[in-house]
Design an enzyme around this catalytic site. Structure first.
Site, mmCIF file in Angstrom:
data_model
loop_
_atom_site.group_PDB
_atom_site.id
_atom_site.type_symbol
_atom_site.label_atom_id
_atom_site.label_comp_id
_atom_site.label_asym_id
_atom_site.label_seq_id
_atom_site.Cartn_x
_atom_site.Cartn_y
_atom_site.Cartn_z
ATOM 1 N N ASP A 45 37.019 50.049 34.916
ATOM 2 C CA ASP A 45 37.704 49.158 34.597
ATOM 3 C C ASP A 45 38.698 48.598 35.476
ATOM 4 O OD1 ASP A 45 36.496 49.566 32.119
ATOM 5 O OD2 ASP A 45 37.766 51.115 31.797
ATOM 6 N N GLY A 80 31.405 47.481 30.184
ATOM 7 C CA GLY A 80 32.908 46.253 29.898
ATOM 8 C C GLY A 80 33.460 45.670 30.836
ATOM 9 N N HIS A 81 32.944 44.119 31.273
ATOM 10 C CA HIS A 81 33.767 43.396 31.920
ATOM 11 C C HIS A 81 34.607 42.066 31.157
ATOM 12 C CE1 HIS A 81 31.574 45.945 34.076
ATOM 13 N NE2 HIS A 81 30.495 46.026 33.904
ATOM 14 N N GLN A 133 31.290 51.393 35.681
ATOM 15 C CA GLN A 133 31.838 52.491 35.617
ATOM 16 C C GLN A 133 32.541 52.717 37.467
ATOM 17 O OE1 GLN A 133 28.383 53.408 34.530
ATOM 18 N NE2 GLN A 133 29.366 52.334 32.571
ATOM 19 N N LYS A 192 35.955 45.312 38.553
ATOM 20 C CA LYS A 192 34.379 44.344 39.095
ATOM 21 C C LYS A 192 34.201 43.536 37.939
ATOM 22 C CE LYS A 192 33.091 48.170 37.408
ATOM 23 N NZ LYS A 192 34.587 49.055 37.284
HETATM 24 P P1 GDP Z 1 35.866 45.859 35.251
HETATM 25 O O1 GDP Z 1 34.838 47.443 33.751
HETATM 26 O O2 GDP Z 1 36.085 46.702 36.669
HETATM 27 O O3 GDP Z 1 35.003 44.968 34.981
HETATM 28 O O4 GDP Z 1 37.054 45.862 35.037
HETATM 29 P P2 GDP Z 1 37.690 45.298 33.100
HETATM 30 O O5 GDP Z 1 37.054 43.482 32.806
HETATM 31 O O6 GDP Z 1 36.925 46.156 31.980
HETATM 32 O O7 GDP Z 1 38.914 45.564 33.071
HETATM 33 C C1 GDP Z 1 40.011 44.618 33.989
HETATM 34 C C2 GDP Z 1 40.827 43.651 33.623
HETATM 35 O O8 GDP Z 1 41.530 43.214 34.065
HETATM 36 C C3 GDP Z 1 39.890 42.680 32.069
HETATM 37 O O9 GDP Z 1 40.784 42.483 30.948
HETATM 38 C C4 GDP Z 1 40.849 42.030 33.479
HETATM 39 O O10 GDP Z 1 40.360 40.420 32.832
HETATM 40 C C5 GDP Z 1 41.761 42.154 33.964
HETATM 41 N N1 GDP Z 1 41.978 41.577 35.532
HETATM 42 C C6 GDP Z 1 41.257 41.833 36.332
HETATM 43 N N2 GDP Z 1 41.909 41.278 37.676
HETATM 44 C C7 GDP Z 1 43.284 41.208 37.290
HETATM 45 C C8 GDP Z 1 43.843 40.765 38.221
HETATM 46 O O11 GDP Z 1 43.817 40.562 38.926
HETATM 47 N N3 GDP Z 1 45.439 41.117 38.183
HETATM 48 C C9 GDP Z 1 45.522 41.470 36.178
HETATM 49 N N4 GDP Z 1 46.721 41.016 35.315
HETATM 50 N N5 GDP Z 1 44.531 41.573 35.516
HETATM 51 C C10 GDP Z 1 43.000 41.824 36.298
HETATM 52 P P1 IMO Z 2 33.088 50.073 33.489
HETATM 53 O O1 IMO Z 2 31.993 49.621 34.102
HETATM 54 C C1 IMO Z 2 35.943 53.111 31.806
HETATM 55 C C2 IMO Z 2 33.822 56.586 30.499
HETATM 56 C C3 IMO Z 2 34.106 57.057 28.910
HETATM 57 C C4 IMO Z 2 33.970 58.475 28.953
HETATM 58 C C5 IMO Z 2 33.364 58.588 29.965
HETATM 59 C C6 IMO Z 2 31.775 59.073 29.498
HETATM 60 O O2 IMO Z 2 33.876 48.533 31.970
HETATM 61 O O3 IMO Z 2 34.159 50.573 33.989
HETATM 62 P P2 IMO Z 2 29.581 57.684 28.447
HETATM 63 O O4 IMO Z 2 29.500 56.506 27.222
HETATM 64 O O5 IMO Z 2 29.641 56.870 29.503
HETATM 65 O O6 IMO Z 2 28.884 58.965 28.514
HETATM 66 O O7 IMO Z 2 31.035 58.443 28.476
HETATM 67 O O8 IMO Z 2 32.961 57.712 31.384
HETATM 68 N N1 IMO Z 2 33.411 55.385 30.760
HETATM 69 C C7 IMO Z 2 33.997 54.038 30.973
HETATM 70 N N2 IMO Z 2 35.569 54.049 31.260
HETATM 71 N N3 IMO Z 2 34.626 51.961 32.232
HETATM 72 C C8 IMO Z 2 33.729 51.982 31.986
HETATM 73 O O9 IMO Z 2 32.958 50.744 32.305
HETATM 74 C C9 IMO Z 2 33.048 53.143 31.781
HETATM 75 N N4 IMO Z 2 32.243 54.305 30.983
HETATM 76 C C10 IMO Z 2 32.481 54.530 30.903
HETATM 77 O O10 IMO Z 2 35.199 56.462 28.589
HETATM 78 O O11 IMO Z 2 35.246 59.284 29.775
HETATM 79 MG MG MG Z 3 35.248 48.389 32.744
#
Ligand code: GDP
Ligand code: IMO
Ligand code: MG
Length: 430
Positions: free
Chosen positions: A13, A40-41, A224, A16
């Site tokens: 999170d 989840g992106h 991840q 990416k």
């Molecule tokens: P990922 O799993 O690495 O793709 O990241 P996620 O999408 O799960 O989580 C990142 C969250 O932060 C998302 O809700 C993005 O919209 C948000 N986000 C990404 N970059 C920024 C930033 O520079 N500032 C803020 N405030 N939010 C961001």
């Molecule tokens: P993105 O790509 C954050 C965490 C779960 C749990 C552990 C194992 O959005 O960054 P799993 O279901 O993979 O066997 O769970 O890994 N986890 C993540 N945490 N971002 C993710 O993906 C994750 N994918 C799995 O919360 O701790």
């Molecule tokens: Mg994510």
């Protein structure tokens, strides 16, 4: 021009998806190489929000080839749902733009059930998984009994493979007090969903070889993060795949030399979802503030993300183990308005001082962070699009982070919006 692998350097999170989408403007091909719909992106483009789990984040831009590599575990029902949601948002997904490796592993409903059964068993270590069946599907892959994409096109083979699979799973389910799976029913379900996957099935390694020969630019998209890596992360509180850039080659079918630059996506603080150690976690109002300003709720499960200070020791380790060439520092804006900022520069373990994160789970839980305190900034960085727009103290924070993690800053992200991104050094030509 260099092929870039985008990976998380913390616990996932990091942002990416946003960065892959931003970088994909200049890429021809975007490949996912591990994980599944546990990822989840969130992408925000001109105020429109797109949520992706299984599909590569480059899919939202038209005209790119999106590839789901062999290293990914695919839930066909989740795939179908995600494609239909994105299509409803106007994203074009067809067999020209999406290719799925025919040797990728399938996640079955029984994998999700097993994931949940184990998580709920009181005797087991609770990992806090996403309950999507990721771990059980990878177990079957390694144990050589998994059903793969190409198997879906051959009923006789599928029937045999289901029988082998259920010999194992029904014995396991009996031990866990769950009803046995009916093989004929599973076969019917799989044959029904099969066309949804087979439509996109392709020889991905060959596509990537063609791309190489045509000097196309490939972006490898990791899910991840380094601390969730099955070898180098906080084991057993990790995911069931290798998340480091080393996996990009094996998980898509190219040689290790195909990755020229590894971009580590790094949040300006730290978050974690699920169980497991987190040395810099803040259980006070400071942590709560980061969670609120950063909107730290999981995309997949809706769980609240745990928040804490930036851990430079952990990110430096991710730089080393994952061969990170440079980082994109994200969510800098979330630190706006804080009086002071702490950064972890070492750990205390009993009477020892450590400059690395130990591998043993007991020590991982025991270490205490040693902090360096830095000055915060009052001005807003939210939405900044140039380096010159950043307050001097924010620049100081970035420079100190760079020094501590031993990797240069390539990009800075200042909001969820695609264009609120500062390019410092270009990964494609570094
Ligand atoms: P990922 O799993 O690495 O793709 O990241 P996620 O999408 O799960 O989580 C990142 C969250 O932060 C998302 O809700 C993005 O919209 C948000 N986000 C990404 N970059 C920024 C930033 O520079 N500032 C803020 N405030 N939010 C961001
Ligand atoms: P993105 O790509 C954050 C965490 C779960 C749990 C552990 C194992 O959005 O960054 P799993 O279901 O993979 O066997 O769970 O890994 N986890 C993540 N945490 N971002 C993710 O993906 C994750 N994918 C799995 O919360 O701790
Ligand atoms: Mg994510």
């Amino acid at each position: 021009m260099a092929n870039v692998a985008v990976v998380g350097s913390q616990w996932g999170d990091e942002g990416k998806g946003k960065l892959v989408d931003w970088l994909s403007e200049r890429a021809d091909v975007v490949v996912r190489f591990q994980g599944g719909h546990n990822a989840g992106h969130t992408l925000v483009i001109d105020g429109n929000v797109y949520k992706l789990s299984l599909l590569p984040s480059g899919v939202v831009r038209g005209g790119k080839m999106s590839i789901i590599g062999n290293g990914v575990v695919i839930d066909p029902w989740a795939l179908k749902k995600e494609i239909s949601t994105l299509r409803a948002q106007g994203v074009v997904i067809d067999k020209e733009s999406l290719k799925i490796a025919e040797n990728a592993t399938i996640i079955l409903p029984l994998h999700g059930e097993l994931d949940a059964l184990r998580e709920d068993a009181t005797a087991a270590v609770k990992i806090g998984t996403t309950r999507r069946g990721i771990g059980p599907a990878y177990e079957d892959k390694i144990a050589r009994r998994a059903i793969r994409v190409s198997d879906l096109g051959n009923e006789a083979l599928l029937k045999d493979k289901i029988a082998t699979l259920l010999m194992h799973h029904n014995a396991l389910r009996k031990g866990l007090g769950a009803d046995p799976i009916d093989g004929d029913k599973l076969l019917t379900e799989l044959l029904e969903i099969a066309p949804e996957v087979l439509e996109f099935s392709d020889i991905v390694w060959r596509r990537l070889d063609e791309a190489r020969k045509a000097r196309k630019l490939v972006l490898f998209e990791g899910a991840q993060g380094a601390m969730l890596d099955n070898d180098h992360g906080t084991y057993p509180f990790v995911t069931s795949s290798n998340t480091l850039a080393g996996q990009a080659a094996v998980g898509s079918g190219v040689g290790p030399g195909a990755v020229n630059y590894v971009l580590g996506i790094t949040k300006a603080y730290t978050t974690r979802v699920g169980e497991g150690p987190f040395p810099t976690e803040l259980l006070d109002e400071v942590g709560q503030g980061l969670g609120e300003r950063g909107r730290e709720f999981g995309v997949v499960t809706g769980r609240k993300r745990r928040c804490g200070w930036f851990d430079a020791v952990m990110v430096r380790q991710a730089v080393k183990t994952g061969g990170i060439s440079g980082i994109a520092l994200t969510k800098l804006d979330v630190l706006d308005g804080m009086d002071e900022l702490k950064v972890c520069v070492g750990y205390r373990l009993g009477d020892q001082t450590l400059d690395y994160y130990p591998s043993n789970m007991i020590d991982q839980a025991k270490v205490e962070p040693i902090y360096e305190t830095l000055e915060g900034w009052k001005d807003s960085t939210f939405g900044a699009r140039s380096w010159d727009d950043l307050p001097a103290t924010a620049v100081k924070y970035i420079r100190r982070v760079e020094e501590l993690i031993e990797a240069p800053i390539a990009l800075v992200s200042t909001s969820p919006e695609r264009e609120d991104t500062i390019l410092v050094r270009d990964p494609f030509s570094d």
